[in-house]
Design a protein around this motif. Structure first.
Motif, PDB file in Angstrom:
ATOM      1  N   LEU A  30       0.806  -1.222   0.000  1.00 44.59           N
ATOM      2  CA  LEU A  30       0.000   0.000   0.000  1.00 44.59           C
ATOM      3  C   LEU A  30       0.839   1.272   0.000  1.00 44.59           C
ATOM      4  N   HIS A  31       2.171   1.121   0.138  1.00 42.80           N
ATOM      5  CA  HIS A  31       3.089   2.260   0.147  1.00 42.80           C
ATOM      6  C   HIS A  31       2.771   3.237   1.282  1.00 42.80           C
ATOM      7  N   ILE A  32       2.394   2.675   2.437  1.00 41.39           N
ATOM      8  CA  ILE A  32       2.090   3.490   3.609  1.00 41.39           C
ATOM      9  C   ILE A  32       3.174   3.246   4.657  1.00 41.39           C
ATOM     10  N   PRO A  33       3.957   4.267   5.025  1.00 43.37           N
ATOM     11  CA  PRO A  33       4.923   4.121   6.128  1.00 43.37           C
ATOM     12  C   PRO A  33       4.184   4.217   7.458  1.00 43.37           C
ATOM     13  N   ASN A  34       3.708   3.088   7.952  1.00 44.60           N
ATOM     14  CA  ASN A  34       2.784   3.070   9.086  1.00 44.60           C
ATOM     15  C   ASN A  34       3.523   3.216  10.419  1.00 44.60           C
ATOM     16  N   PHE A  35       3.757   4.450  10.822  1.00 47.68           N
ATOM     17  CA  PHE A  35       4.436   4.706  12.089  1.00 47.68           C
ATOM     18  C   PHE A  35       3.589   4.308  13.288  1.00 47.68           C
ATOM     19  N   SER A  36       2.295   4.072  13.092  1.00 44.60           N
ATOM     20  CA  SER A  36       1.442   3.638  14.199  1.00 44.60           C
ATOM     21  C   SER A  36       1.591   2.146  14.480  1.00 44.60           C
ATOM     22  N   HIS A  37       2.428   1.463  13.699  1.00 48.65           N
ATOM     23  CA  HIS A  37       2.607   0.017  13.873  1.00 48.65           C
ATOM     24  C   HIS A  37       3.146  -0.316  15.265  1.00 48.65           C
ATOM     25  N   GLY A  38       3.966   0.564  15.817  1.00 52.57           N
ATOM     26  CA  GLY A  38       4.466   0.345  17.173  1.00 52.57           C
ATOM     27  C   GLY A  38       3.347   0.350  18.193  1.00 52.57           C
ATOM     28  N   ALA A  39       2.306   1.163  17.954  1.00 51.36           N
ATOM     29  CA  ALA A  39       1.156   1.187  18.855  1.00 51.36           C
ATOM     30  C   ALA A  39       0.378  -0.124  18.775  1.00 51.36           C
ATOM     31  N   ARG A  43      -5.929   7.767   0.539  1.00 55.55           N
ATOM     32  CA  ARG A  43      -5.317   6.953  -0.522  1.00 55.55           C
ATOM     33  C   ARG A  43      -4.788   7.792  -1.678  1.00 55.55           C
ATOM     34  N   ASP A  44      -5.506   8.851  -2.009  1.00 58.26           N
ATOM     35  CA  ASP A  44      -5.101   9.683  -3.150  1.00 58.26           C
ATOM     36  C   ASP A  44      -4.397  10.963  -2.726  1.00 58.26           C
ATOM     37  N   LYS A  45      -4.030  11.050  -1.450  1.00 61.66           N
ATOM     38  CA  LYS A  45      -3.353  12.232  -0.944  1.00 61.66           C
ATOM     39  C   LYS A  45      -1.835  12.035  -1.005  1.00 61.66           C
ATOM     40  N   PRO A  46      -1.071  13.107  -0.856  1.00 59.06           N
ATOM     41  CA  PRO A  46       0.397  12.967  -0.834  1.00 59.06           C
ATOM     42  C   PRO A  46       0.850  12.065   0.314  1.00 59.06           C
ATOM     43  N   PRO A  47       1.978  11.360   0.142  1.00 57.92           N
ATOM     44  CA  PRO A  47       2.470  10.426   1.166  1.00 57.92           C
ATOM     45  C   PRO A  47       2.669  11.059   2.545  1.00 57.92           C
ATOM     46  N   LEU A  48       2.974  12.350   2.574  1.00 51.99           N
ATOM     47  CA  LEU A  48       3.181  13.014   3.858  1.00 51.99           C
ATOM     48  C   LEU A  48       1.933  12.927   4.733  1.00 51.99           C
ATOM     49  N   HIS A  49       0.755  12.919   4.129  1.00 52.36           N
ATOM     50  CA  HIS A  49      -0.491  12.837   4.890  1.00 52.36           C
ATOM     51  C   HIS A  49      -0.580  11.509   5.635  1.00 52.36           C
ATOM     52  N   ASP A  50      -0.161  10.423   4.976  1.00 53.61           N
ATOM     53  CA  ASP A  50      -0.161   9.118   5.636  1.00 53.61           C
ATOM     54  C   ASP A  50       0.768   9.114   6.848  1.00 53.61           C
ATOM     55  N   MET A  51       1.943   9.710   6.698  1.00 51.24           N
ATOM     56  CA  MET A  51       2.910   9.739   7.779  1.00 51.24           C
ATOM     57  C   MET A  51       2.368  10.510   8.979  1.00 51.24           C
ATOM     58  N   ILE A  52       1.784  11.675   8.720  1.00 52.14           N
ATOM     59  CA  ILE A  52       1.239  12.487   9.810  1.00 52.14           C
ATOM     60  C   ILE A  52       0.080  11.768  10.498  1.00 52.14           C
ATOM     61  N   ALA A  53      -0.789  11.154   9.695  1.00 53.89           N
ATOM     62  CA  ALA A  53      -1.921  10.415  10.259  1.00 53.89           C
ATOM     63  C   ALA A  53      -1.442   9.238  11.104  1.00 53.89           C
ATOM     64  N   ALA A  54      -0.401   8.545  10.632  1.00 53.96           N
ATOM     65  CA  ALA A  54       0.120   7.397  11.373  1.00 53.96           C
ATOM     66  C   ALA A  54       0.705   7.831  12.713  1.00 53.96           C
ATOM     67  N   ILE A  55       1.430   8.929  12.731  1.00 53.45           N
ATOM     68  CA  ILE A  55       1.981   9.439  13.999  1.00 53.45           C
ATOM     69  C   ILE A  55       0.845   9.840  14.933  1.00 53.45           C
ATOM     70  N   GLY A  56      -0.210  10.459  14.371  1.00 60.68           N
ATOM     71  CA  GLY A  56      -1.367  10.809  15.194  1.00 60.68           C
ATOM     72  C   GLY A  56      -2.027   9.582  15.795  1.00 60.68           C
ATOM     73  N   LEU A  57      -2.158   8.521  15.005  1.00 63.05           N
ATOM     74  CA  LEU A  57      -2.722   7.270  15.521  1.00 63.05           C
ATOM     75  C   LEU A  57      -1.864   6.679  16.634  1.00 63.05           C
ATOM     76  N   LEU A  58      -0.552   6.725  16.435  1.00 63.26           N
ATOM     77  CA  LEU A  58       0.373   6.227  17.457  1.00 63.26           C
ATOM     78  C   LEU A  58       0.137   6.929  18.784  1.00 63.26           C
ATOM     79  N   LEU A  59       0.069   8.252  18.752  1.00 65.80           N
ATOM     80  CA  LEU A  59      -0.135   9.029  19.974  1.00 65.80           C
ATOM     81  C   LEU A  59      -1.509   8.764  20.573  1.00 65.80           C
ATOM     82  N   LEU A  60      -2.518   8.619  19.714  1.00 64.76           N
ATOM     83  CA  LEU A  60      -3.873   8.371  20.198  1.00 64.76           C
ATOM     84  C   LEU A  60      -3.981   7.032  20.921  1.00 64.76           C
ATOM     85  N   ILE A  61      -3.455   5.982  20.298  1.00 65.10           N
ATOM     86  CA  ILE A  61      -3.549   4.647  20.911  1.00 65.10           C
ATOM     87  C   ILE A  61      -2.745   4.586  22.198  1.00 65.10           C
TER      88      ILE A  61
END
Length: 291
Positions: A32-41, A88-106
């Motif tokens: 999916l080409h998503i750098p999922n930084f929330s994976h640690g959560a 899905r159709d947004k720039p990759p930076l959006h995925d990174m920011i969202a993933a970090i937000g998910l990490l902090l939320l969880i």
């Protein structure tokens, strides 16, 4: 010599955990080409889910492990549906920011429920395998043996799933050519959900295998996810064999570095190994997408 082999066993234990976490991360990135930084959560959530099943529900270790895998897979799919699919159709930076937000939320949710204190999941088999003694020096705690064996079984199962099943073939096809796979009727939404579910389950199983010899706390996934990114970069972004080999390399480097150099320097040594290997082989050990 027995001390050397003891460090090999310790390194294989760490490497098995790292490889399982990195496998889920590399699947999501490779397909999916998503750098999922929330994976640690997700790693942390799996540990807490098992802790909850063990303490509040009275489940045994293996039931708690399955419970944690199912719950964490559900959290991963939910994050894909509510967050990543909308980007899905947004720039990759959006995925990174969202993933970090998910990490902090969880992490915040876990801390609100269980607090910032350390917890421990009791070892199901606290003994030592005596038959592994060599010159009365080499021993393996049963839990470490379970970690290594469990990781090997899951890696083989994942390989068979990707190469011997129709669903696995669709995942590989999506990784190799997303547009072409869509043109022949492969459902990107279904593949995305399955990929995230597998990723979450692998992270949870890695956590539940590891926490009987470690501790459970809200930030426990932060360093693990950094090392997982080191591993998938080292192994080749999106490469399944690279994630496995990279995890073992980092585990062994950490183990020998902690023993022969300093425990305070083991993380520095692991990142230094990344720099050294990438300077010699910039594309990683196994470049390419998931295969």
């Amino acid at each position: 010599m027995s001390l050397f082999f003891q460090q090999v066993l310790n390194g294989l234990t760490l490497g098995s955990v790292y490889s399982l976490v990195a496998l889920g991360l590399t699947l999501v990135y490779g397909i999916l080409h998503i750098p999922n930084f929330s994976h640690g959560a997700l790693f942390m959530a799996g540990a807490y889910a098992a802790f909850f099943a063990s303490t509040a529900l009275g489940a045994n270790y293996w039931v708690a492990l399955v419970f944690a895998a199912v719950v964490t897979a559900g959290i991963a799919v939910l994050s894909e549906r509510l967050v990543f699919s909308r980007l899905r159709d947004k720039p990759p930076l959006h995925d990174m920011i969202a993933a970090i937000g998910l990490l902090l939320l969880i992490e915040a949710i876990a801390q609100a429920i269980w607090g910032a204190d350390f917890h421990r999941l009791r070892e199901p088999y606290p003994g030592i395998w005596q038959w592994l003694r060599i010159n009365a020096g080499l021993v393996m705690p049963i839990q470490r043996g379970i970690i290594i064996a469990g990781a090997v079984v899951l890696m083989i199962a994942l390989h068979l799933f990707l190469t011997r099943t129709t669903t696995g073939a669709t995942i590989i096809a999506m990784a190799q050519n997303r547009e072409g796979a869509s043109l022949v009727g492969i459902d990107l939404t279904r593949v995305s959900m399955i990929t995230f579910a597998i990723s979450g389950a692998l992270a949870a199983v890695a956590a539940v295998l590891f926490v009987p010899i470690s501790l459970i706390f809200p930030a426990m996934g932060n360093l693990v996810i950094l090392k997982a990114f080191v591993i998938i970069i080292l192994g080749g972004m999106g490469s399944v064999p690279g994630a496995i080999l990279g995890g073992m390399v980092i585990g062994l480097v950490e183990s020998f570095g902690a023993f022969y150099v300093s425990t305070d320097m083991k993380d520095v040594i692991a990142f230094a190994a990344l720099v050294l290997i990438l300077s010699l082989r910039p594309e990683g050990l196994f470049p390419g997408y998931a295969r």
